[in-house]
Every structure is written in structure tokens, then in C-alpha cells.
Design a protein around this motif. Structure first.
Motif, PDB file in Angstrom:
ATOM      1  N   ASN A  94     -10.339   7.818   0.074  1.00 50.70           N
ATOM      2  CA  ASN A  94      -9.439   7.860  -1.081  1.00 50.70           C
ATOM      3  C   ASN A  94      -9.546   6.633  -1.984  1.00 50.70           C
ATOM      4  OD1 ASN A  94      -8.240   5.931   0.513  1.00 50.70           O
ATOM      5  ND2 ASN A  94      -6.277   6.985   0.710  1.00 50.70           N
TER       6      ASN A  94
ATOM      7  N   THR B 128     -14.011   4.298   1.587  1.00 49.02           N
ATOM      8  CA  THR B 128     -12.930   5.088   2.177  1.00 49.02           C
ATOM      9  C   THR B 128     -12.817   6.418   1.442  1.00 49.02           C
ATOM     10  OG1 THR B 128     -11.242   4.115   0.747  1.00 49.02           O
ATOM     11  CG2 THR B 128     -11.657   3.007   2.852  1.00 49.02           C
TER      12      THR B 128
ATOM     13  N   GLN C 183      -8.790   3.672  -1.285  1.00 50.90           N
ATOM     14  CA  GLN C 183      -7.777   2.684  -0.902  1.00 50.90           C
ATOM     15  C   GLN C 183      -8.254   1.930   0.337  1.00 50.90           C
ATOM     16  OE1 GLN C 183      -4.820   2.081  -2.562  1.00 50.90           O
ATOM     17  NE2 GLN C 183      -5.735   3.439  -4.079  1.00 50.90           N
ATOM     18  N   PRO C 184      -7.738   0.713   0.560  1.00 52.40           N
ATOM     19  CA  PRO C 184      -8.100   0.003   1.781  1.00 52.40           C
ATOM     20  C   PRO C 184      -7.769   0.848   3.013  1.00 52.40           C
ATOM     21  CG  PRO C 184      -6.950  -1.458   0.281  1.00 52.40           C
ATOM     22  CD  PRO C 184      -6.851  -0.074  -0.301  1.00 52.40           C
TER      23      PRO C 184
ATOM     24  N   GLN D  34       0.860  -1.178   0.000  1.00 51.08           N
ATOM     25  CA  GLN D  34       0.000   0.000   0.000  1.00 51.08           C
ATOM     26  C   GLN D  34       0.901   1.234   0.000  1.00 51.08           C
ATOM     27  OE1 GLN D  34      -2.602   0.365   3.461  1.00 51.08           O
ATOM     28  NE2 GLN D  34      -4.284   0.935   2.103  1.00 51.08           N
ATOM     29  N   PHE D  35       0.741   2.078  -0.998  1.00 44.48           N
ATOM     30  CA  PHE D  35       1.518   3.312  -1.109  1.00 44.48           C
ATOM     31  C   PHE D  35       3.024   3.043  -1.113  1.00 44.48           C
ATOM     32  CE2 PHE D  35      -2.476   4.419   1.083  1.00 44.48           C
ATOM     33  CZ  PHE D  35      -3.037   5.216   0.094  1.00 44.48           C
TER      34      PHE D  35
ATOM     35  N   LEU E 222     -10.823  -3.643   0.803  1.00 45.87           N
ATOM     36  CA  LEU E 222     -11.955  -2.948   0.177  1.00 45.87           C
ATOM     37  C   LEU E 222     -13.186  -3.840   0.070  1.00 45.87           C
ATOM     38  CD1 LEU E 222     -10.165  -0.922  -2.636  1.00 45.87           C
ATOM     39  CD2 LEU E 222     -11.237  -0.019  -0.553  1.00 45.87           C
TER      40      LEU E 222
END
Length: 156
Positions: free
Chosen positions: A62, A60, A64-65, A44-45, A54
Motif C-alpha cells: 500500500n 509494501t 505505507q511503512p 500511521q493511519f 520506507l
């Protein structure tokens, strides 16, 4: 912030120098050993992240999870990001008290604990901090916070 193109935690760790691989692998093991049911590990990122997928919660801010924690190798340090500490005063207070009681020096921003060696971290404190927030409680806190920030924006 240094970001990785790795597609898996194993690829991320394999690309690190030996000392950082060993440190982040040890930290990863503590997190995985204490990660509550409902959270998953993945990338992630550009970091190794621990999040609510998700499929369980897609709403969320953004897309993203919803991240609980992350670990990363940065240019001048390694980092542990504790999102459950950021924004939750009670959890942050417990974390800081436990950290102080360990006798180790805390180098922390809002959610980022910076360290140079694994010996700089009280791993038992990290494990307790990860374990103490269930996925359900984390979601409730997130939704309550998002609801209050939406209401604030509507009033403005």
C-alpha cells in the motif's frame, strides 16, 4: 474506527482524556522499551504506529511503512494492534498461551487486542511479543507471504 489528525505520538496522547493518556502512555513505554532495532515509532493511519520505515523497505502493498504494531483510543475501548501476531501461527499461539497464563481475559480480533484499562493487559506479555520479532525476520515473513499471495493471484 476513530482516527486522529495528530502529527506526532506526543500530540496524539496530549489530545486524550487523562485516563486514556495514562493507559496508552504506559503501553507506549512498554512497546518502546521492547521495540527491536530496525523499527520506528510514528503516526500511521491516525494511530501511534511502530513500523519498518520506507527508507529501509519501500516495496509494501500500500506504499505505507510496514507496520508491526499500533495503539489507538477508539470510541468504546483502547486498542493494541499486533500485526506480528496476525498471520504468524507460531507467534499467535505463543501470545495466546502467555496471555492465558497471565490470568487476564483476552478480548481480541485478528490482530486487535481491545481493553478499557491498562490493568486489563499483561504488559510483560505485550513486551515479549513485541521483542521476539526482529525487523529482518518480520521482513522475511512479509516477503514470503506477499510472494505466495502474488503467485496465487497469477494462477487464478
Amino acid at each position: 474506527m476513530v482516527s486522529s489528525d495528530a502529527q506526532s505520538p506526543e500530540q496524539y496522547l496530549a489530545a486524550l482524556p487523562d485516563d486514556r493518556r495514562e493507559a496508552l502512555s504506559a503501553l507506549r513505554r512498554v512497546i518502546l522499551d521492547n521495540l527491536p532495532v530496525g523499527f520506528e515509532e510514528g503516526m500511521q493511519f491516525g494511530m501511534i504506529g511502530y513500523f519498518i520505515p520506507l527508507e529501509r523497505f519501500p516495496d509494501t502493498y500500500n506504499g505505507q511503512p510496514l507496520g508491526l504494531a499500533a495503539i489507538a483510543s477508539q470510541k468504546h475501548h483502547m486498542a493494541l494492534y499486533l500485526n506480528n501476531v496476525y498471520g504468524d501461527v507460531a507467534t499467535e499461539t505463543r501470545f495466546r498461551e502467555r496471555y492465558a497464563a497471565s490470568g487476564k481475559k483476552l478480548d481480541m480480533g485478528k490482530s486487535c487486542v481491545r481493553f478499557r484499562r491498562i490493568q486489563d493487559l499483561p504488559l510483560d506479555v505485550i513486551g515479549k511479543t513485541i521483542a521476539e520479532v526482529s525487523a529482518d525476520r518480520y521482513l522475511q515473513h512479509y516477503q514470503a507471504t506477499r510472494g505466495s499471495s502474488r503467485a496465487t493471484r497469477r494462477q487464478a
